[in-house]
Design a protein around this motif. Structure first.
Motif, mmCIF file in Angstrom:
data_model
loop_
_atom_site.group_PDB
_atom_site.id
_atom_site.type_symbol
_atom_site.label_atom_id
_atom_site.label_comp_id
_atom_site.label_asym_id
_atom_site.label_seq_id
_atom_site.Cartn_x
_atom_site.Cartn_y
_atom_site.Cartn_z
ATOM 1 N N UNK A 271 17.835 -3.184 -6.695
ATOM 2 C CA UNK A 271 16.779 -2.170 -6.922
ATOM 3 C C UNK A 271 16.762 -1.537 -5.536
ATOM 4 N N UNK A 272 16.708 -0.050 -5.698
ATOM 5 C CA UNK A 272 16.197 0.990 -4.730
ATOM 6 C C UNK A 272 14.949 1.237 -4.879
ATOM 7 N N UNK A 273 14.072 1.537 -3.586
ATOM 8 C CA UNK A 273 12.925 1.991 -3.806
ATOM 9 C C UNK A 273 12.455 2.772 -2.543
ATOM 10 N N UNK A 274 11.309 3.268 -2.526
ATOM 11 C CA UNK A 274 10.672 4.039 -1.503
ATOM 12 C C UNK A 274 9.292 3.181 -1.085
ATOM 13 N N UNK A 275 9.446 2.861 0.152
ATOM 14 C CA UNK A 275 8.266 2.084 0.986
ATOM 15 C C UNK A 275 7.164 3.387 1.506
ATOM 16 N N UNK A 276 6.224 3.615 0.653
ATOM 17 C CA UNK A 276 5.618 5.078 0.761
ATOM 18 C C UNK A 276 5.044 5.129 2.111
ATOM 19 N N UNK A 277 4.379 4.262 2.772
ATOM 20 C CA UNK A 277 3.546 4.135 4.054
ATOM 21 C C UNK A 277 4.532 4.225 4.965
ATOM 22 N N UNK A 278 5.435 3.452 4.935
ATOM 23 C CA UNK A 278 6.560 3.336 6.055
ATOM 24 C C UNK A 278 7.806 4.596 5.905
ATOM 25 N N UNK A 279 7.580 5.120 4.565
ATOM 26 C CA UNK A 279 8.429 6.225 4.382
ATOM 27 C C UNK A 279 10.003 5.999 4.685
ATOM 28 N N UNK A 280 10.435 5.032 3.968
ATOM 29 C CA UNK A 280 11.942 4.748 4.112
ATOM 30 C C UNK A 280 12.470 4.377 3.004
ATOM 31 N N UNK A 281 13.835 4.208 2.874
ATOM 32 C CA UNK A 281 14.506 4.162 1.637
ATOM 33 C C UNK A 281 15.018 2.492 1.901
ATOM 34 N N UNK A 282 14.678 1.712 0.892
ATOM 35 C CA UNK A 282 14.889 0.491 0.722
ATOM 36 C C UNK A 282 15.823 -0.010 -0.300
ATOM 37 N N UNK A 283 16.329 -1.266 -0.289
ATOM 38 C CA UNK A 283 16.773 -1.943 -1.340
ATOM 39 C C UNK A 283 16.345 -3.342 -1.608
ATOM 40 N N UNK A 284 16.378 -4.056 -2.771
ATOM 41 C CA UNK A 284 15.988 -5.250 -2.798
ATOM 42 C C UNK A 284 17.241 -6.108 -3.416
ATOM 43 N N UNK A 285 17.940 -6.657 -2.651
ATOM 44 C CA UNK A 285 19.361 -7.330 -3.270
ATOM 45 C C UNK A 285 18.856 -8.820 -3.993
ATOM 46 N N UNK A 286 18.868 -8.911 -5.283
ATOM 47 C CA UNK A 286 18.355 -10.025 -5.854
ATOM 48 C C UNK A 286 19.544 -11.179 -5.936
#
Length: 586
Positions: free
Chosen positions: A311-326
């Motif tokens: 899953x790719x997503x946006x951590x809005x308060x820290x304003x960065x691109x992240x992924x969650x690797x299941x």
């Protein structure tokens, strides 16, 4: 003094020879004129003479023999052939003392000779009725030479038919008579599943149909045949807090849907792990949460070649691109990786899996107003390379990515400076180079893009014409979308927000979107690959209310039926609409 009395005249000794080589020996022992009591050791030896050393067989030794009232009994076995008709004498030793003289064995012991009856000595008069059956006759011991008649009479017995007089060497048939076998002739437990002809008897029904499916038949073995309900059903997946925003749906290798989404109340990225194909039940899993940070915005989910979601997503308060690797297909555990933390980046993420099994992510760099991709180096996207694809003006909002048949990524997005729909066609798998193209610039267009690859290998993009409040599609004329044409797909009300497109098993596109005028979830059913004509119904309301149908995401299940995740914005619930046919017509 020990004295052993024999039961000859005064009755002290009795022997019986069994049908084998064992004899039963009974005796009476006196000591000083009184019956002996105790448990002395005793030894017995068999000889062929009164005084000689011609012992027959092995000695029988007993460490303790119970003697009560002077009487005792033992079983003796001197081996096969010990009693062959010759004279025999028994020597007995008690507590180390040998009794003399040896006792001559006569009378009943010689019945042991029944093991070797002289020829002709036994006839039909000497055999009891029923004493000889198949168990007493050796295999192949009786043939035609042993029979005194030229024919046999074979009876059929109770419940059978056939048989009768049969010449020697001939054959006959015996079969079960009609109604010859009833309950009384069948032993308890003798008839089970393996003995039942499934063409003649229906076994007990053992299966059940999953939620969202209906029973359409029963197999001979009792298992059930189920099919999806012939009509669509909406299910609420989670309703605690403000949930379901920025959701995305994918179908796993086991055929079960999984939905990624944001929980705005808890500041969490979540997934809904569906238990069945229609997603009528399942498990809510919190992947990452921080009440001070809005995690999970702009989530996008894909299934890797190992069957695990990423899953790719946006951590809005820290304003960065992240992924969650299941770590597994259920996404019950996994790892968070920060990919790009350069100021405000990671909005409008979209993730796809390339032919090499590695993820690639398109997203928007807010500070620089650029379209970017993140090229993952491994399946978990723990490392990789960020690349700026288009940096002219305000470009990259509403990005969506897909992998073409040639293995190269293609990205749809909006040029907000020019209010246009754009496409970026990568010229290599890592998207280190490519071509940006303007597809539609007529009015204020290009928001809420979604891209899919048709069976003919050509991309198709759904998006919104905000100036006219209409959903549209752009039909690429080639794999790189260097040419094509746009088409309106709905003309009623203010529609087209949150569009999502998928290709059904019949090769025809289907599009979900939100109608703002009525606050409804809508579906558009293309009748051909170019969406130039429409199936019946062409447009359908799937779920209606004050405000339902935002953040739609559509996927095609393994059974060929569409399934759509979306938000009931009035109640902030995450919902699923599971279609009952490929067109979502009912």
């Amino acid at each position: 003094m020990l004295r052993l009395f024999m039961l000859i005249v005064a009755s002290a000794l009795a022997m019986a020879v069994h049908a084998e080589s064992t004899i039963t020996y009974q005796g009476q022992l006196h000591h000083d004129g009184q019956p002996y009591e105790g448990n002395p050791g005793m030894e017995f030896r068999l000889f062929g003479s009164l005084n000689g050393s011609d012992q027959v067989g092995d000695a029988e030794v007993f460490s303790a023999v119970t003697i009560e009232g002077g009487l005792f009994q033992v079983e003796l076995d001197f081996g096969e052939g010990a009693f062959d008709g010759s004279q025999r004498y028994l020597e007995i030793m008690i507590a180390g003392d040998t009794l003399v003289p040896r006792q001559r064995i006569t009378g009943s012991p010689w019945s042991h000779q029944a093991l070797g009856v002289a020829a002709g000595s036994v006839g039909s008069d000497q055999i009891a009725t029923g004493a000889v059956g198949s168990n007493q006759i050796a295999s192949s011991a009786v043939g035609t030479d042993e029979l005194q008649s030229d024919s046999l009479s074979i009876g059929s017995g109770t419940g059978l038919q056939g048989g009768g007089e049969t010449p020697l060497g001939g054959s006959t048939t015996i079969s079960i008579a009609d109604a010859g076998v009833g309950a009384a002739q069948i032993a308890p437990g003798a008839v089970g599943v393996n003995q039942v002809d499934s063409d003649q008897l229906q076994l007990r029904i053992t299966g059940t149909c999953a939620p969202g499916t209906t029973l359409v038949g029963v197999n001979a073995d009792g298992s059930v045949v189920c099919e999806s309900l012939p009509f669509g059903v909406a299910y609420v997946l989670e309703s605690e807090g403000e949930v379901g925003l920025h959701n995305d749906i994918a179908i796993r290798d086991n055929g079960l849907p999984v939905v990624s989404y944001s929980d705005r109340t808890a500041g969490a990225l979540k997934v809904y792990d569906c238990d069945n194909v229609v997603c009528s039940s399942g498990t809510v899993r919190t992947l990452y949460s921080d009440s001070n940070i809005n995690m999970g915005h702009f989530s996008s989910i894909a299934i890797r070649d190992n069957g695990r979601p990423i899953i790719s997503y946006f951590g809005s308060n820290r304003s960065d691109l992240k992924v969650f690797d299941c770590d597994n297909a259920q996404c019950s555990s996994g790892a968070v990786h920060t990919l790009d933390d350069d100021d405000i980046v990671g909005m409008w993420t979209s993730i796809a899996i390339r032919n090499n099994g590695l993820p690639i992510i398109s997203y928007f760099d807010y500070i620089n107003s650029d379209l970017k991709v993140y090229d993952c180096d491994d399946v978990g996207c723990a490392s990789g390379t960020e690349r700026t694809l288009n940096s002219g003006g305000i470009v990259g909002e509403y990005s969506a990515i897909a992998i073409r048949d040639d293995g190269l990524p293609i990205i749809s997005y909006r040029d907000s400076g020019n209010n246009s729909l754009m496409a970026y066609a990568c010229t290599d798998v890592s998207c280190s180079s490519g071509i940006a193209r303007t597809l539609d610039s007529d009015g204020d267009v290009g928001k809420f893009t979604s891209i899919a690859i048709r069976d003919n290998g050509l991309p198709i993009i759904s998006y919104r014409d905000s100036g006219r409040g209409r959903p549209k599609v752009y039909l690429c004329g080639d794999a790189g979308c260097s040419s094509g044409n746009d088409r309106d797909i709905d003309w009623f009300g203010d529609a087209g927000r949150y569009s999502s497109i998928a290709i059904r098993d019949n090769g025809l596109p289907i599009i979900s979107y939100y109608n703002s005028t009525d606050g409804n979830l809508m579906i558009r059913n293309c009748k051909n690959v170019t969406c130039s004509s429409w199936g019946e119904p062409p447009t359908r309301v799937l779920d209606r209310g004050d405000d339902v149908g935002r953040y739609t995401s559509i996927a095609i299940r393994d059974d060929g039926l569409p399934i759509i995740s979306y938000v009931d914005y009035r109640n902030y619930d995450l919902k699923i609409f599971s279609c009952g046919d490929p067109s979502c017509s009912q």
